[in-house]
Design a protein around this motif. Structure first.
Motif, short mmCIF file in Angstrom:
data_model
loop_
_atom_site.label_atom_id
_atom_site.label_comp_id
_atom_site.label_asym_id
_atom_site.label_seq_id
_atom_site.Cartn_x
_atom_site.Cartn_y
_atom_site.Cartn_z
N VAL A 46 0.85 -1.19 0.00
CA VAL A 46 0.00 0.00 0.00
C VAL A 46 0.89 1.24 0.00
N PRO A 47 0.91 2.00 -1.12
CA PRO A 47 1.78 3.18 -1.19
C PRO A 47 1.19 4.37 -0.41
N LEU A 48 2.00 5.41 -0.30
CA LEU A 48 1.60 6.66 0.36
C LEU A 48 0.27 7.18 -0.17
N ASN A 49 0.11 7.19 -1.50
CA ASN A 49 -1.11 7.79 -2.06
C ASN A 49 -2.36 6.94 -1.85
N LYS A 50 -2.19 5.75 -1.27
CA LYS A 50 -3.36 4.94 -0.90
C LYS A 50 -3.45 4.86 0.63
N ASP A 51 -2.94 5.91 1.29
CA ASP A 51 -2.97 6.00 2.75
C ASP A 51 -2.05 4.95 3.42
N GLY A 52 -0.88 4.78 2.81
CA GLY A 52 0.06 3.80 3.34
C GLY A 52 0.90 4.29 4.50
N ARG A 53 0.94 5.62 4.70
CA ARG A 53 1.85 6.13 5.73
C ARG A 53 1.29 5.90 7.14
N ILE A 54 2.11 5.24 7.95
CA ILE A 54 1.73 4.96 9.34
C ILE A 54 2.23 6.08 10.23
N THR A 55 1.33 6.65 11.02
CA THR A 55 1.72 7.77 11.87
C THR A 55 1.62 7.44 13.35
N GLN A 56 1.03 6.28 13.67
CA GLN A 56 0.86 5.92 15.08
C GLN A 56 0.86 4.40 15.21
N VAL A 57 1.40 3.92 16.35
CA VAL A 57 1.27 2.50 16.66
C VAL A 57 0.59 2.35 18.02
N ILE A 58 -0.17 1.27 18.17
CA ILE A 58 -0.71 0.92 19.48
C ILE A 58 -0.11 -0.46 19.78
N ALA A 59 1.00 -0.43 20.51
CA ALA A 59 1.81 -1.64 20.64
C ALA A 59 1.02 -2.78 21.27
N GLY A 60 0.31 -2.49 22.37
CA GLY A 60 -0.41 -3.53 23.09
C GLY A 60 -1.45 -4.23 22.24
N GLU A 61 -1.94 -3.55 21.23
CA GLU A 61 -2.96 -4.15 20.35
C GLU A 61 -2.37 -4.58 19.01
N LYS A 62 -1.06 -4.53 18.89
CA LYS A 62 -0.38 -4.87 17.62
C LYS A 62 -1.09 -4.19 16.46
N THR A 63 -1.27 -2.89 16.60
CA THR A 63 -2.06 -2.15 15.62
C THR A 63 -1.26 -0.97 15.07
N LEU A 64 -1.37 -0.79 13.74
CA LEU A 64 -0.78 0.37 13.06
C LEU A 64 -1.92 1.30 12.65
N VAL A 65 -1.70 2.61 12.84
CA VAL A 65 -2.72 3.58 12.47
C VAL A 65 -2.16 4.47 11.38
N SER A 66 -2.92 4.62 10.28
CA SER A 66 -2.43 5.40 9.14
C SER A 66 -2.73 6.87 9.33
N GLU A 67 -2.13 7.66 8.42
CA GLU A 67 -2.31 9.10 8.39
C GLU A 67 -3.79 9.49 8.43
N PHE A 68 -4.63 8.78 7.67
CA PHE A 68 -6.04 9.13 7.62
C PHE A 68 -6.91 8.23 8.51
N GLY A 69 -6.25 7.61 9.51
CA GLY A 69 -7.00 6.96 10.57
C GLY A 69 -7.39 5.50 10.36
N GLN A 70 -6.90 4.89 9.28
CA GLN A 70 -7.19 3.45 9.13
C GLN A 70 -6.39 2.65 10.15
N ARG A 71 -7.00 1.64 10.75
CA ARG A 71 -6.31 0.79 11.71
C ARG A 71 -6.04 -0.56 11.10
N HIS A 72 -4.81 -1.03 11.26
CA HIS A 72 -4.44 -2.36 10.76
C HIS A 72 -3.91 -3.17 11.93
N ARG A 73 -4.64 -4.22 12.29
CA ARG A 73 -4.20 -5.10 13.36
C ARG A 73 -3.61 -6.35 12.72
N ALA A 74 -2.49 -6.82 13.23
CA ALA A 74 -1.84 -7.98 12.59
C ALA A 74 -1.25 -8.90 13.64
N ALA A 75 -0.94 -10.13 13.21
CA ALA A 75 -0.37 -11.12 14.13
C ALA A 75 1.07 -10.77 14.46
#
Ligand code: FAD
Lengths: 107, 433
Positions: B246-275
């Motif tokens: 997922v490139p930058l122009n598809k909201d690929g840039r991660i600006t926040q992590v929530i370590a305890g939830e193994k979650t990445l949060v993108s510039e525009f607020g999408q959350r990606h939880r992964a194993a």
């Protein structure tokens, strides 16, 4: 072509201003010796050309063998993966100096 | 800790034995000058050795806290399970024993250019005539919100070799089949431009062969990357449907992590939880270089160190040369190959200066090999020269592997072979022989 690049480079260096230019080191005059140029070869071919793994060693070759291999890579006369790409970055005179250095001093 | 008392006789005997072993390393005449090198990685260990080879009359002290160095090159293969960490670990025995470099196992904490001294964490003050600084990169903690040192114990970066490499390996091993591996990838510039994409490839190889229902989600702060067509061709051929980039122009840039939830949060607020989550965070020059004032304080290259293209002497502080990832080396990438090349030429420049001569213009080189699978290699190569605009790649030379060579399987196989060949030769040149 080359002189056009150099002119552009010179103009740009004037634009860049003297402060930055004043700091740039002046290299030694004259052609770059083989001992300096050949420093690049050992990164892949190993210390003094004694490659221990899959890349061909280059020690113990004659000056003529080395020079013709380098020129063949440069002119796409010899199959290669990456040597043809590297070889186009050097002049024929530089290759002569490298071949002399390695055949004489990389034992 | 037990300490055996040596009798005077055994002590003298031991000294004699050591000096006999390192006969060629013994500095008989008083050294004509003293060079101190900070950091025993690709740049620093090369420089330390080659200064001694250029002129054995120059004494060299290497300040490096580690007794063993785990390379980042090939660490992706440890993560993917086809190399062992021991195969990418090197020591300083050849540097000290064969080449007579003094190794101070300590961390440099301050540089005083006025008195030309380096202070170490252990309280030593070491004077230099010339100083080489090659500390590599530091992680910019907090550049991604929530990405702290503690978070990296849950979401490893594995962008410095060693414990972090093994942590990511263990997490992949523990992941059940069907899990998602997410990666957050940085903007330019950063250490090893093709490194993240090689990592994606070899993790895909591991998943395909052991956990085939799993997927990779790569979230990128860029719209393009090194050797992109070659990587994407290889992914389509080797791992169809396994990798989503997922490139930058598809909201690929991660600006926040929530370590305890193994979650990445993108510039525009999408959350990606992964194993398993691997964060390759933004970076800057190692702390010692920034603290010493060697790095640009602001602007686009803030945090990296400007240098002379011929000598790699800092343009900010005299008699200090910065090489490797920490430096701004024009068109040269932040690679181990480049740091090795710079280390050899900085050694020539310093030996020349200490002998009152100008150095010849260097001709630098780089090849970044990447494996997409153990038997599938690609590369990007360049030759570089110093010009008034800085270090530039020679036009008409270099470039990437052909996209459609006549015999593609054979070509990729050969480049995989040369990937291993480069590693053996370079690490032997730097820490062996
Ligand atoms: C996953 C990955 C894969 C890679 N693959 C490749 C590859 O295939 N090919 C390639 O060419 N490059 C590769 N690289 C890039 C390569 O690792 C770096 O470019 C290279 O290590 C840079 O060399 P350096 O000397 O600048 O820093 P390093 O090699 O990191 O060495 C820095 C050393 O300085 C020491 N140090 C730091 N601060 C201090 C201090 N204050 N006092 C004393 N010592 C200090 C550290 O302990 C360390 O040993 C890869 C990188 C990664 C992350």
């Amino acid at each position: 072509m080359r002189s056009a690049i150099l002119t552009a480079a010179f103009a740009a260096s004037l634009l860049a201003g003297f402060a930055a230019q004043a700091q740039q080191a002046t290299p030694a005059a004259g052609p770059i010796p083989g001992s300096v140029l050949a420093a690049t070869c050992s990164g892949c071919h190993g210390p003094k050309g004694h490659s221990v793994a899959e890349i061909p060693p280059i020690n113990g070759r004659t000056e003529q063998q080395l020079l013709s291999a380098l020129l063949d890579f440069k002119n796409d006369r010899r199959p290669a993966t990456v040597m043809n790409r590297h070889a186009k970055g050097f002049s024929d005179e530089e290759f002569a100096a490298i071949a002399r250095e390695i055949s004489a001093n990389w034992r | 800790m037990t300490r055996t008392k040596l009798s005077r006789r055994t002590f003298t005997g031991a000294l004699l034995a050591t000096s006999a072993l390192s006969a060629c390393a013994v500095q008989t005449a008083p050294a004509k000058a003293h060079v101190v090198v900070i950091g025993g990685g690709f740049g620093g260990a090369t420089a330390a050795k080659f200064i001694r080879l250029e002129d054995p009359g120059i004494a060299v002290t290497l300040i490096e806290p580690k007794s063993e160095f785990v390379t980042c090159p090939f660490s992706n293969y440890v993560i993917a399970g086809f190399k062992q960490i021991g195969e990418i670990t090197h020591n300083y025995n050849a540097l000290t024993g064969t080449h007579g470099v003094r190794h101070v196992r300590d961390i440099a904490v301050a540089i005083d250019p006025a008195t030309k001294t380096v202070r170490t964490g252990g309280g030593q003050s070491i004077r230099y005539d010339k100083l080489v600084v090659s500390p590599g990169i530091d992680i910019r903690w907090g550049a991604i919100e929530g990405y702290t040192e503690a978070a990296a114990e849950i979401l490893p970066h594995a962008w410095q070799g060693g414990a972090q490499t093994l942590l990511l390996r263990r997490q992949l091993e523990a992941m059940p089949d069907g899990g998602v591996v997410a990666l957050a990838l940085p903007p330019n510039p950063y250490r090893c431009p093709p490194g993240p994409y090689e990592r994606i490839s070899v993790i895909a190889h591991y998943l395909k062969t052991t956990k085939p229902r799993s997927k990779i989600l790569a979230l990128d702060a860029k719209d393009a990357f090194s050797k992109q067509p070659l990587f994407q061709d290889g992914w389509n051929a080797l791992y169809p449907g396994l990798i989503e980039w997922v490139p930058l122009n598809k909201d690929g840039r991660i600006t926040q992590v929530i370590a305890g939830e193994k979650t990445l949060v993108s510039e525009f607020g999408q959350r990606h939880r992964a194993a398993v989550v691997n964060v390759v965070p933004p970076q800057f020059a190692g702390k010692i270089a920034r603290d010493a004032g060697l790095a640009n304080p602001d602007g686009g290259s803030a945090g990296w160190c400007p240098v002379d293209p011929i000598t790699f002497e800092s343009t900010r502080i005299k008699d200090i040369h910065v090489i490797g990832d920490a430096s701004i080396a024009g068109a040269m990438p932040k690679s181990g190959f480049a740091a090795n090349s710079q280390g050899k030429f900085v050694a020539k420049a310093i030996a020349a200066a200490l002998n009152g001569r100008p150095a010849f213009a260097p001709v630098y080189a780089n090849t970044c090999y990447s494996l997409l699978a153990p038997d599938y290699g690609i590369s990007v190569a360049d030759i570089y020269r110093a010009t008034p605009q800085g270090i530039v790649a020679v036009q008409g030379a270099g470039g990437v592997s052909p996209r459609t060579p006549a015999d593609a399987a054979q070509f990729r196989h050969l480049e995989a072979t040369y990937t291993r060949g480069w590693y053996s030769s370079a690490t032997r040149e730097i820490w062996g022989a």
